[in-house]
Design an enzyme around this catalytic site. Structure first.
Site, PDB file in Angstrom:
ATOM      1  N   ARG A 161      90.516   2.840 -13.278  1.00  0.00           N
ATOM      2  CA  ARG A 161      90.719   1.987 -14.210  1.00  0.00           C
ATOM      3  C   ARG A 161      90.584   2.751 -15.676  1.00  0.00           C
ATOM      4  O   ARG A 161      91.193   2.445 -16.756  1.00  0.00           O
ATOM      5  CB  ARG A 161      89.797   0.926 -14.265  1.00  0.00           C
ATOM      6  CG  ARG A 161      89.963  -0.131 -13.046  1.00  0.00           C
ATOM      7  CD  ARG A 161      91.262  -0.801 -13.152  1.00  0.00           C
ATOM      8  NE  ARG A 161      91.483  -1.907 -11.858  1.00  0.00           N
ATOM      9  CZ  ARG A 161      92.696  -2.561 -12.055  1.00  0.00           C
ATOM     10  NH1 ARG A 161      93.511  -2.151 -12.739  1.00  0.00           N
ATOM     11  NH2 ARG A 161      92.750  -3.265 -10.772  1.00  0.00           N
ATOM     12  N   TYR A 211      93.721  -2.591  -3.626  1.00  0.00           N
ATOM     13  CA  TYR A 211      94.621  -3.819  -3.625  1.00  0.00           C
ATOM     14  C   TYR A 211      95.129  -4.182  -2.162  1.00  0.00           C
ATOM     15  O   TYR A 211      95.502  -3.168  -1.557  1.00  0.00           O
ATOM     16  CB  TYR A 211      95.898  -3.606  -4.456  1.00  0.00           C
ATOM     17  CG  TYR A 211      95.726  -3.800  -6.050  1.00  0.00           C
ATOM     18  CD1 TYR A 211      94.475  -4.328  -6.624  1.00  0.00           C
ATOM     19  CD2 TYR A 211      96.811  -3.348  -6.822  1.00  0.00           C
ATOM     20  CE1 TYR A 211      94.516  -4.534  -7.996  1.00  0.00           C
ATOM     21  CE2 TYR A 211      96.574  -3.514  -8.421  1.00  0.00           C
ATOM     22  CZ  TYR A 211      95.646  -4.129  -8.878  1.00  0.00           C
ATOM     23  OH  TYR A 211      95.278  -4.086 -10.299  1.00  0.00           O
ATOM     24  N   ARG A 245     104.347   7.862  -4.537  1.00  0.00           N
ATOM     25  CA  ARG A 245     103.336   8.290  -5.184  1.00  0.00           C
ATOM     26  C   ARG A 245     102.100   8.493  -4.398  1.00  0.00           C
ATOM     27  O   ARG A 245     101.562   9.765  -4.496  1.00  0.00           O
ATOM     28  CB  ARG A 245     102.867   7.398  -6.541  1.00  0.00           C
ATOM     29  CG  ARG A 245     101.646   8.007  -7.227  1.00  0.00           C
ATOM     30  CD  ARG A 245     101.276   7.181  -8.533  1.00  0.00           C
ATOM     31  NE  ARG A 245     101.171   5.740  -8.289  1.00  0.00           N
ATOM     32  CZ  ARG A 245     100.854   4.751  -9.191  1.00  0.00           C
ATOM     33  NH1 ARG A 245     100.794   5.282 -10.429  1.00  0.00           N
ATOM     34  NH2 ARG A 245     100.733   3.581  -9.006  1.00  0.00           N
ATOM     35  N   TYR A 300     108.896  -1.048  -7.816  1.00  0.00           N
ATOM     36  CA  TYR A 300     107.487  -0.715  -8.224  1.00  0.00           C
ATOM     37  C   TYR A 300     106.617  -0.195  -6.991  1.00  0.00           C
ATOM     38  O   TYR A 300     105.989   0.722  -6.836  1.00  0.00           O
ATOM     39  CB  TYR A 300     106.442  -1.743  -9.122  1.00  0.00           C
ATOM     40  CG  TYR A 300     105.287  -1.279  -9.304  1.00  0.00           C
ATOM     41  CD1 TYR A 300     105.003  -0.253  -9.961  1.00  0.00           C
ATOM     42  CD2 TYR A 300     104.254  -2.297  -8.866  1.00  0.00           C
ATOM     43  CE1 TYR A 300     103.398   0.001 -10.028  1.00  0.00           C
ATOM     44  CE2 TYR A 300     102.944  -1.810  -9.073  1.00  0.00           C
ATOM     45  CZ  TYR A 300     102.328  -0.650  -9.575  1.00  0.00           C
ATOM     46  OH  TYR A 300     101.018  -0.389  -9.904  1.00  0.00           O
ATOM     47  N   GLU A 325     100.318  -5.840 -21.374  1.00  0.00           N
ATOM     48  CA  GLU A 325      99.440  -4.805 -20.819  1.00  0.00           C
ATOM     49  C   GLU A 325      99.094  -3.953 -22.028  1.00  0.00           C
ATOM     50  O   GLU A 325     100.057  -3.470 -23.172  1.00  0.00           O
ATOM     51  CB  GLU A 325     100.149  -4.205 -19.736  1.00  0.00           C
ATOM     52  CG  GLU A 325      99.381  -2.960 -18.822  1.00  0.00           C
ATOM     53  CD  GLU A 325      99.981  -2.390 -17.673  1.00  0.00           C
ATOM     54  OE1 GLU A 325     100.338  -3.091 -16.903  1.00  0.00           O
ATOM     55  OE2 GLU A 325     100.035  -1.140 -17.653  1.00  0.00           O
TER      56      GLU A 325
HETATM   57  C1  3EB Z   1      97.193  -3.415 -12.749  1.00  0.00           C
HETATM   58  O1  3EB Z   1      95.997  -3.548 -13.054  1.00  0.00           O
HETATM   59  C2  3EB Z   1      98.206  -3.286 -13.823  1.00  0.00           C
HETATM   60  O2  3EB Z   1     100.781   1.793 -11.342  1.00  0.00           O
HETATM   61  O3  3EB Z   1      99.828   3.349 -12.273  1.00  0.00           O
HETATM   62  C3  3EB Z   1      98.162  -0.577 -14.529  1.00  0.00           C
HETATM   63  C4  3EB Z   1      97.680   0.703 -14.782  1.00  0.00           C
HETATM   64  C5  3EB Z   1      99.016  -0.925 -13.638  1.00  0.00           C
HETATM   65  C6  3EB Z   1      98.323   1.671 -13.922  1.00  0.00           C
HETATM   66  C7  3EB Z   1      99.888   2.465 -12.183  1.00  0.00           C
HETATM   67  C8  3EB Z   1      99.680  -0.223 -12.871  1.00  0.00           C
HETATM   68  C9  3EB Z   1      99.347   1.306 -12.814  1.00  0.00           C
HETATM   69  O4  3EB Z   1      97.330  -3.285 -11.604  1.00  0.00           O
HETATM   70  C10 3EB Z   1      99.405  -2.388 -13.399  1.00  0.00           C
END
Ligand code: 3EB
Length: 343
Positions: A219, A206, A153, A146, A330
């Site tokens: 989000r 992050y 990406r 990932y 999720e």
């Molecule tokens: C998170 O909140 C959970 O890598 O495109 C959620 C939505 C998550 C999209 C992405 C990853 C992705 O981090 C994981």
């Protein structure tokens, strides 16, 4: 930022149907725009599938998208797409064993072609992306797959001059057990409005503890889709507060935290539009790491929202790995409501 749709734009519509209903509809409407199938057969050109098992005994399902009847199909690099000149649905399936490349390079290649395809159709703005990566939590030669995906990406977004941070599209990224890297996307001619969750650090910010390059998504995203409607696309949402996973190893508290996050992102979206979105009125997909947990998750959603809630009665449950090892569940969703974006 909130560009208005031209009046001539055909309205975009979506219906959640069983596979059987979707096929019946397709037989009746020769110019069907496209669909995203869940557990559906591979090989229907207009219905790219998500290669994951449907849980809780439900039938294969599909989100069927409609726009105008003047649909063109095309291929740009590794991207297959359908487009009516205003709205575009695309799909990429890249097998790393065939491509002989690592996950970062694979993701970069996929996204490079995706952005070229957007240019080719003039539907330059991504509304929503669905990413499915085989063995997402597996080791890819010293780094989790990932995290490698995130590196490739983000690089492709930056190279293409696309918003890799503020304004990134809504997305989800899940792990499938086998198959190709599969990316599905919806695009349009005007930029959506990105929405963040006040309970969570933006994913594109992050800290490096989660990998050298941050994930590229907002989000949620709001878009006017014509006919006086607004669509809300909610990215994959999990038991994360700030940037940390909470309730490690605890299924039901993770579900409850996820619902609090969904409520918070919906409230943030509602502040930007006259449309009113509601946690109880979503078309959601629930991804569950352990298939045996699916009935418990369904019970928890029923208890929280009531068994009659649309979100509960129309939920699709899929077996998938979540992108963090410590996440068990999720939820992602879309919804449509009357209204307009605030200017
Ligand atoms: C998170 O909140 C959970 O890598 O495109 C959620 C939505 C998550 C999209 C992405 C990853 C992705 O981090 C994981």
């Amino acid at each position: 930022m909130t560009a208005r749709l031209p009046l001539t734009t055909p309205p975009l519509r979506v219906q959640r149907l069983s596979l059987a209903q979707g096929l019946a509809l397709a037989a009746d409407s020769p110019a069907l725009f496209g669909a995203l199938g869940y557990g559906t057969p591979d090989g229907l050109a207009w219905m790219p599938t998500v290669n994951a098992r449907v849980l809780t005994g439900g039938p294969p399902m599909a989100d069927v998208w409609h726009a105008s009847e003047h649909i063109e199909s095309g291929t740009t690099g590794v991207v297959r797409w359908r487009c009516d000149g205003h709205w575009m649905l695309g799909a990429i399936d890249l097998d790393e064993n065939v491509e002989q490349s690592g996950v970062a390079a694979l993701a970069e290649r996929a996204y490079r072609d995706l952005f070229t395809a957007l240019e080719a159709t003039g539907c330059a703005h991504l509304l929503r992306i669905w990413n499915y990566l085989p063995q997402i939590n597996g080791d890819g030669g010293g780094m989790e797959r990932y995290r490698q995906f995130n590196a490739g990406r983000q690089q492709a977004f930056v190279d293409a001059g696309q918003a890799a941070f503020d304004g990134a599209p809504a997305a989800c990224a899940l792990g499938i057990h086998q198959g190709a890297l599969s990316i599905r996307f919806l695009a349009g001619r005007t930029a959506p409005l990105a929405v963040e969750n006040p309970r969570q650090v933006s994913a594109y910010r992050y800290p490096p503890a989660y990998g050298p390059r941050a994930p590229t998504f907002s989000r949620a995203a709001l878009a006017e889709i014509g006919g006086g409607d607004v669509a809300l696309f909610i990215s994959g949402t999990a038991s994360i507060v700030g940037h940390e996973t909470v309730h490690v190893g605890q299924l039901l508290p993770q579900v409850e935290e996820t619902l609090r996050n969904l409520a918070a992102v919906i409230a943030a979206a509602n502040a930007r539009t006259s449309a009113v979105f509601d946690l109880s009125a979503l078309d959601c997909v629930v991804y569950v790491r352990h298939a045996a947990d699916a009935p418990l998750v369904r019970q928890a959603l029923e208890a929280a929202l009531g068994p009659a809630a649309h979100t509960v009665s129309h939920a699709v449950y899929l077996e998938a790995d979540i992108c963090r090892q410590d996440l068990l569940v999720e939820i992602e969703a879309h919804a449509v409501a009357r209204g307009a974006l605030h200017p």
